[in-house]
Each structure stands twice: as structure tokens, then as C-alpha cells.
Scaffold this active site. Sequence first.
Site, PDB file in Angstrom:
ATOM      1  N   GLY A  15      -5.338  -9.883  -5.409  1.00 44.48           N
ATOM      2  CA  GLY A  15      -4.762 -11.230  -5.483  1.00 44.48           C
ATOM      3  C   GLY A  15      -4.760 -11.884  -4.115  1.00 44.48           C
ATOM      4  O   GLY A  15      -4.448 -11.238  -3.118  1.00 44.48           O
ATOM      5  N   ARG A  76     -10.920  -8.711  -8.196  1.00 42.19           N
ATOM      6  CA  ARG A  76     -10.505  -7.329  -8.487  1.00 42.19           C
ATOM      7  C   ARG A  76     -11.743  -6.686  -9.108  1.00 42.19           C
ATOM      8  O   ARG A  76     -12.196  -7.118 -10.164  1.00 42.19           O
ATOM      9  CB  ARG A  76      -9.337  -7.306  -9.469  1.00 42.19           C
ATOM     10  CG  ARG A  76      -8.099  -8.069  -8.986  1.00 42.19           C
ATOM     11  CD  ARG A  76      -6.937  -7.866  -9.957  1.00 42.19           C
ATOM     12  NE  ARG A  76      -5.935  -8.909  -9.858  1.00 42.19           N
ATOM     13  CZ  ARG A  76      -4.951  -8.938  -8.968  1.00 42.19           C
ATOM     14  NH1 ARG A  76      -4.833  -7.964  -8.089  1.00 42.19           N
ATOM     15  NH2 ARG A  76      -4.074  -9.909  -8.949  1.00 42.19           N
ATOM     16  N   ASP A 107      -2.466  -2.733  -2.829  1.00 41.58           N
ATOM     17  CA  ASP A 107      -2.568  -1.412  -3.415  1.00 41.58           C
ATOM     18  C   ASP A 107      -3.978  -1.021  -3.889  1.00 41.58           C
ATOM     19  O   ASP A 107      -4.565  -0.037  -3.414  1.00 41.58           O
ATOM     20  CB  ASP A 107      -1.614  -1.459  -4.610  1.00 41.58           C
ATOM     21  CG  ASP A 107      -1.112  -0.127  -5.027  1.00 41.58           C
ATOM     22  OD1 ASP A 107      -1.715   0.399  -5.959  1.00 41.58           O
ATOM     23  OD2 ASP A 107      -0.169   0.387  -4.412  1.00 41.58           O
ATOM     24  N   THR A 130      -0.628  -9.018   0.442  1.00 43.26           N
ATOM     25  CA  THR A 130      -0.190  -9.128  -0.954  1.00 43.26           C
ATOM     26  C   THR A 130       1.181  -9.781  -1.005  1.00 43.26           C
ATOM     27  O   THR A 130       2.076  -9.369  -0.268  1.00 43.26           O
ATOM     28  CB  THR A 130      -0.120  -7.751  -1.661  1.00 43.26           C
ATOM     29  OG1 THR A 130       0.672  -7.893  -2.862  1.00 43.26           O
ATOM     30  CG2 THR A 130       0.501  -6.658  -0.811  1.00 43.26           C
ATOM     31  N   ASP A 132       3.284  -9.400  -3.108  1.00 41.32           N
ATOM     32  CA  ASP A 132       4.262  -8.448  -3.657  1.00 41.32           C
ATOM     33  C   ASP A 132       4.967  -7.631  -2.569  1.00 41.32           C
ATOM     34  O   ASP A 132       6.048  -7.101  -2.792  1.00 41.32           O
ATOM     35  CB  ASP A 132       3.579  -7.467  -4.615  1.00 41.32           C
ATOM     36  CG  ASP A 132       3.077  -8.154  -5.876  1.00 41.32           C
ATOM     37  OD1 ASP A 132       3.483  -9.298  -6.123  1.00 41.32           O
ATOM     38  OD2 ASP A 132       2.283  -7.537  -6.596  1.00 41.32           O
ATOM     39  N   ASP A 134       4.461  -4.726  -1.556  1.00 42.54           N
ATOM     40  CA  ASP A 134       4.798  -3.377  -2.032  1.00 42.54           C
ATOM     41  C   ASP A 134       3.938  -2.307  -1.360  1.00 42.54           C
ATOM     42  O   ASP A 134       3.363  -1.446  -2.016  1.00 42.54           O
ATOM     43  CB  ASP A 134       4.662  -3.303  -3.560  1.00 42.54           C
ATOM     44  CG  ASP A 134       3.293  -3.730  -4.051  1.00 42.54           C
ATOM     45  OD1 ASP A 134       2.525  -4.329  -3.264  1.00 42.54           O
ATOM     46  OD2 ASP A 134       2.982  -3.465  -5.216  1.00 42.54           O
ATOM     47  N   ARG A 176       4.347  -7.461 -10.665  1.00 43.18           N
ATOM     48  CA  ARG A 176       4.003  -6.642 -11.829  1.00 43.18           C
ATOM     49  C   ARG A 176       4.661  -5.272 -11.724  1.00 43.18           C
ATOM     50  O   ARG A 176       5.193  -4.744 -12.676  1.00 43.18           O
ATOM     51  CB  ARG A 176       2.474  -6.494 -11.873  1.00 43.18           C
ATOM     52  CG  ARG A 176       1.914  -6.200 -13.196  1.00 43.18           C
ATOM     53  CD  ARG A 176       0.414  -6.296 -13.210  1.00 43.18           C
ATOM     54  NE  ARG A 176      -0.199  -6.283 -11.879  1.00 43.18           N
ATOM     55  CZ  ARG A 176      -1.352  -6.864 -11.603  1.00 43.18           C
ATOM     56  NH1 ARG A 176      -1.982  -7.522 -12.529  1.00 43.18           N
ATOM     57  NH2 ARG A 176      -1.878  -6.773 -10.401  1.00 43.18           N
TER      58      ARG A 176
HETATM   59  O1  F6P Z   1      -0.781  -8.505  -6.848  1.00 38.44           O
HETATM   60  C1  F6P Z   1      -0.187  -9.742  -6.679  1.00 38.44           C
HETATM   61  C2  F6P Z   1       0.116 -10.414  -7.973  1.00 38.44           C
HETATM   62  O2  F6P Z   1       0.483 -11.705  -7.611  1.00 38.44           O
HETATM   63  C3  F6P Z   1       1.157  -9.772  -8.872  1.00 38.44           C
HETATM   64  O3  F6P Z   1       2.477 -10.013  -8.508  1.00 38.44           O
HETATM   65  C4  F6P Z   1       0.821 -10.391 -10.190  1.00 38.44           C
HETATM   66  O4  F6P Z   1       1.292  -9.618 -11.249  1.00 38.44           O
HETATM   67  C5  F6P Z   1      -0.662 -10.411 -10.151  1.00 38.44           C
HETATM   68  O5  F6P Z   1      -1.023 -10.533  -8.797  1.00 38.44           O
HETATM   69  C6  F6P Z   1      -1.303 -11.505 -10.962  1.00 38.44           C
HETATM   70  O6  F6P Z   1      -2.672 -11.365 -10.871  1.00 38.44           O
HETATM   71  P1  F6P Z   1      -3.748 -12.336 -11.489  1.00 38.44           P
HETATM   72  O7  F6P Z   1      -3.963 -13.435 -10.519  1.00 38.44           O
HETATM   73  O8  F6P Z   1      -4.948 -11.481 -11.654  1.00 38.44           O
HETATM   74  O9  F6P Z   1      -3.186 -12.854 -12.778  1.00 38.44           O
END
Ligand code: F6P
Length: 326
Positions: A15, A76, A107, A130, A132, A134, A176
Site C-alpha cells: 500500500g 502487491r 510487512d 506503511t 499501519d 505495524d 487490517r
Molecule cells: O497496508 C496498509 C493498508 O492501508 C491496510 O491498512 C489496509 O487494510 C490495506 O492497506 C488496504 O489495501 P488496498 O489498497 O489493497 O485495499
Amino acid sequence: MQKVIKKIALLTSGGDAPGMNAAIRAVVRTAIYHDLEVAGIMHGYDGLINDEFVKLQAVSVANIIQRGGTILKTARSARFMTDEGMELAFNNLKKHNVDALITVGGDGTFRGAKVFGDKYKYSIVGIPGTIDNDLVGTDLAIGYDTAINTVVDAVDKIRDTAESHDRLFFVEVMGRDAGLIALRSGIAAGAEAILMPETPTNIDVLIDKLKNVKRKKSSKIIIVAEGDEAGGAFEIAKKVTEKVKGYDARITVLGHIQRGGAPTCMDRVNASRLGYEAVLALINGKRDLMVGIVNKKVEYTLFENAVKHIQKMDPELVKMLEVLSL
Ligand code: F6P
């Protein structure tokens, strides 16, 4: 003997996060300062497999420090986790005479880097990026500070209308697998409760909390991390309002606005420092690790440890929220 690095490549993956551009700028300029060539790889690991290499010069990264997103684009990549994908990626790095790689991401990005680095004995250094936050081994991953400020700004606005209508709001934020966005932004926005994947969610306890506030509140805001085990904001609101009648409840899902926008000053400075340090780490022969900043000092964490997000929220902050939301 340590291999002398002449050319590095850089990609952003997973992301996107505000501040990634500031990191790209720092990597490119630091590398050029040290007489290294830099290639950018578009679309993360997919671009590595598909040979999407671009030459980056000092001018290529002008006027991007203030921009959200990533000029290198991101993805991804499922293919990168296959033997065939990794082989193609390695051949492309060889073809372009790239000696080492810098990956900006979270991650999934570092899990991929670890497998690839081990398989091909390839030098990779990671930069935490990120929203997040995390990752183990850095206080702030790129994008987190901007994201929580975006959430706080949005919840402040929701609070105005919630107050005017005496409403209960469930606000869903990203995360998530991690509740760090929910925790920080919830505290800063004065939320009545925060639901996170790391802490058990019991709907009856939540209802008791809503009922038992010691004074009449005209608005109540519950922040729900999207990965909470009891469900997202819609599900939780349904469970609560089915059990207790009389709430004029509304739901807001903040979604991807949390990933966009101009990075905060904190994210720009942090990203610049991480980018700068990542290049120095490679020049100094480091590999297989993420560069981070802990208590203002640069630290290096092996990829395998960086991704071990501890499923525990700071209990003192959780307790503090309970006290302050009386
Ligand atoms: O990994 C970062 C994040 O923003 C998460 O918090 C979220 O669940 C996910 O990416 C959403 O990803 P996408 O843009 O693929 O929907």
C-alpha cells in the site's frame, strides 16, 4: 570480500503511504552524492519481474517531497512469491548491472525481500513505509503520522455533526491486522471507545460502557479498526443497535483517504532520514535488514524480526483512554 556497490535500484511496494516520495528523493540524492547510479523500478516487485526500470537522476526527484503517493507507483505482487517470478526479477537486476536493492514498504514487502535475498544472496535494505505502522524496529513507519492526522481531522468534523444531532457514530479506520491507527487517532479525537484487532472486543462490554458514562453526553464516537475480530463498523453498529434501542447511530468508513494527501512535516523528515540512511547502510555492506529510527537513533532490524508485529497494544494507553473518555 565486501562487494563494491556501483549501482542500486529502488522500488516501492504494498500500500502506498504519504512520504514515500520524500524517501525516494532522499535515496536518489544520497546515492548520486556518493557517485552511485540509481535505477527506479515501477510498480514494485511486479515491475522488477516485468523489467520496468527507469534511470533516476537528481532532477527526476525534484518537487516531489510534498506529494503523497509514490512516483514509482506500487503493487502487491503475487508473482514475486513464485520461483519463476523471482528468477525473472533476478535476471533483470543482473541485466541492468544493479548491485543492490532498496525496497520501501511494509510487512509483505519485507517478507518478499527476505526470501529473495536469501535465495540469490542479494543485498537488500528496506525502508519502513506503511500507514499501519505495524513493523518492529522503527518508531514511525513512513505514512503513519500523515494517516493519523487525516483521521483526526475527519473525526473532528464528524464530532461537529454528531454533537449537533446527539448521535452515536461508528468510524471505521484502516488497519487490517493492526490497531495502531485506531489507537492514536482515537485518543487524539477524544473517542469514547476504540476497537482493535489486538484487544478482545465484547459487544456487551461496549454497550455497558456506552450506557454507564457518568454524565449525559450528546455525542459518542467509537473508532473501529477495519480488522477488528468482531467486524467492521457496519457489523458492530448493527450488533450494538440490535441489542439497545434508542441510539440514533451513523456509520462512516474513512477508507483510502487515509492513504492520500501531502505528507506531514514529521513524515517528510522521517522519510528523508530513512532514505539517506538506507543508502549509507548499503555502502557500508549491510543487507537483509530494515533501517529504522528508534528514540531518534538509527537502528537496523533483520527483515525476519521487523515483520513480527507484536499483537499487543500499549496497555497504559488503552487504560488512559478509558479514564479520559468518562
Ligand atoms: O497496508 C496498509 C493498508 O492501508 C491496510 O491498512 C489496509 O487494510 C490495506 O492497506 C488496504 O489495501 P488496498 O489498497 O489493497 O485495499
